[in-house]
Design an enzyme around this catalytic site. Structure first.
Site, PDB file in Angstrom:
ATOM      1  N   GLU A  50       0.601  -1.329   0.007  1.00 20.11           N
ATOM      2  CA  GLU A  50       0.051   0.057  -0.003  1.00 20.11           C
ATOM      3  C   GLU A  50       0.739   1.064  -0.128  1.00 20.11           C
ATOM      4  O   GLU A  50       0.574   2.127  -0.601  1.00 20.11           O
ATOM      5  CB  GLU A  50      -1.085  -0.032   1.428  1.00 20.11           C
ATOM      6  CG  GLU A  50      -2.138  -1.076   1.339  1.00 20.11           C
ATOM      7  CD  GLU A  50      -3.006  -0.763   0.085  1.00 20.11           C
ATOM      8  OE1 GLU A  50      -3.161   0.501  -0.312  1.00 20.11           O
ATOM      9  OE2 GLU A  50      -3.676  -1.775  -0.462  1.00 20.11           O
ATOM     10  N   ASN A  87       0.900   3.916  -3.014  1.00 22.83           N
ATOM     11  CA  ASN A  87       0.579   5.323  -2.663  1.00 22.83           C
ATOM     12  C   ASN A  87       1.718   6.489  -3.440  1.00 22.83           C
ATOM     13  O   ASN A  87       1.601   7.250  -3.936  1.00 22.83           O
ATOM     14  CB  ASN A  87       0.628   5.648  -1.335  1.00 22.83           C
ATOM     15  CG  ASN A  87      -0.695   5.469  -0.889  1.00 22.83           C
ATOM     16  OD1 ASN A  87      -1.648   5.021  -1.523  1.00 22.83           O
ATOM     17  ND2 ASN A  87      -1.035   5.611   0.278  1.00 22.83           N
ATOM     18  N   ARG A 136      -9.962   4.829  -7.155  1.00 25.23           N
ATOM     19  CA  ARG A 136      -9.071   4.441  -6.116  1.00 25.23           C
ATOM     20  C   ARG A 136     -10.001   4.537  -5.049  1.00 25.23           C
ATOM     21  O   ARG A 136     -11.060   5.200  -4.662  1.00 25.23           O
ATOM     22  CB  ARG A 136      -8.066   5.508  -5.637  1.00 25.23           C
ATOM     23  CG  ARG A 136      -7.052   5.571  -6.856  1.00 25.23           C
ATOM     24  CD  ARG A 136      -6.237   4.320  -6.815  1.00 25.23           C
ATOM     25  NE  ARG A 136      -5.295   4.411  -8.180  1.00 25.23           N
ATOM     26  CZ  ARG A 136      -4.946   3.137  -8.649  1.00 25.23           C
ATOM     27  NH1 ARG A 136      -5.274   2.040  -7.860  1.00 25.23           N
ATOM     28  NH2 ARG A 136      -4.386   3.048  -9.565  1.00 25.23           N
TER      29      ARG A 136
END
Length: 152
Positions: A50, A54, A113
């Site tokens: 993650e 990002n 997203r």
């Protein structure tokens, strides 16, 4: 942070989606020798994934750059360990970190997203700290305490 270093790694890679898997594998390899559960291993891999995602998608807006992963495994008291990882980019940064860490907040296109990246990191790790400055980049610092080392 106190404790003796068991192992550490610094990895710099291109901010392309294919390298998200590389970061997951490196993090998993660093903690593989510990007496951990599959769930603990998956927690670390998911949180690292993650954070790297990002950096690639939001930090660099998929225009390329470098991502740096610093990871360290430290021995704590009673043979327990702590895994510490930082994912760093020099991308666009985050104007309001507190807002960005709210569930469902995203800078991605609508319906593209979920806005759950930081929430997943917080759910899977014991500590998550984000520092960022606009146009300077972001550092995601995460920690997870892991079970005792194998007794030999």
């Amino acid at each position: 942070m106190e404790g003796n270093i068991i192992n550490e790694i610094k990895l710099e890679f291109e901010a392309v989606s294919e390298n998200e898997g590389l970061a997951r594998i490196v993090a998993a390899a660093l903690i593989a020798g510990l007496d951990i559960t599959v769930d603990e291993l998956e927690d670390v891999k998911t949180a690292v994934s993650e954070a790297v995602t990002n950096a690639i998608i939001h930090g660099y807006r998929e225009r390329g750059g470098k991502v740096i992963m610093n990871a360290v495994l430290k021995h704590e008291h009673s043979n327990n360990c702590i895994f510490i990882v930082e994912i760093c980019d020099t991308g666009v940064g985050i104007e309001d970190v507190e807002q960005a860490m709210q569930p469902m907040f995203t800078t991605g296109m609508e319906n593209e997203r979920s806005g759950m990246g930081f929430s997943f990191m917080e759910a899977f790790m014991d500590k998550v700290t984000v520092t960022s400055s606009p146009n300077m980049g972001t550092v995601v610092h995460m920690e997870k305490r892991l079970r005792a080392l194998h007794e030999e």
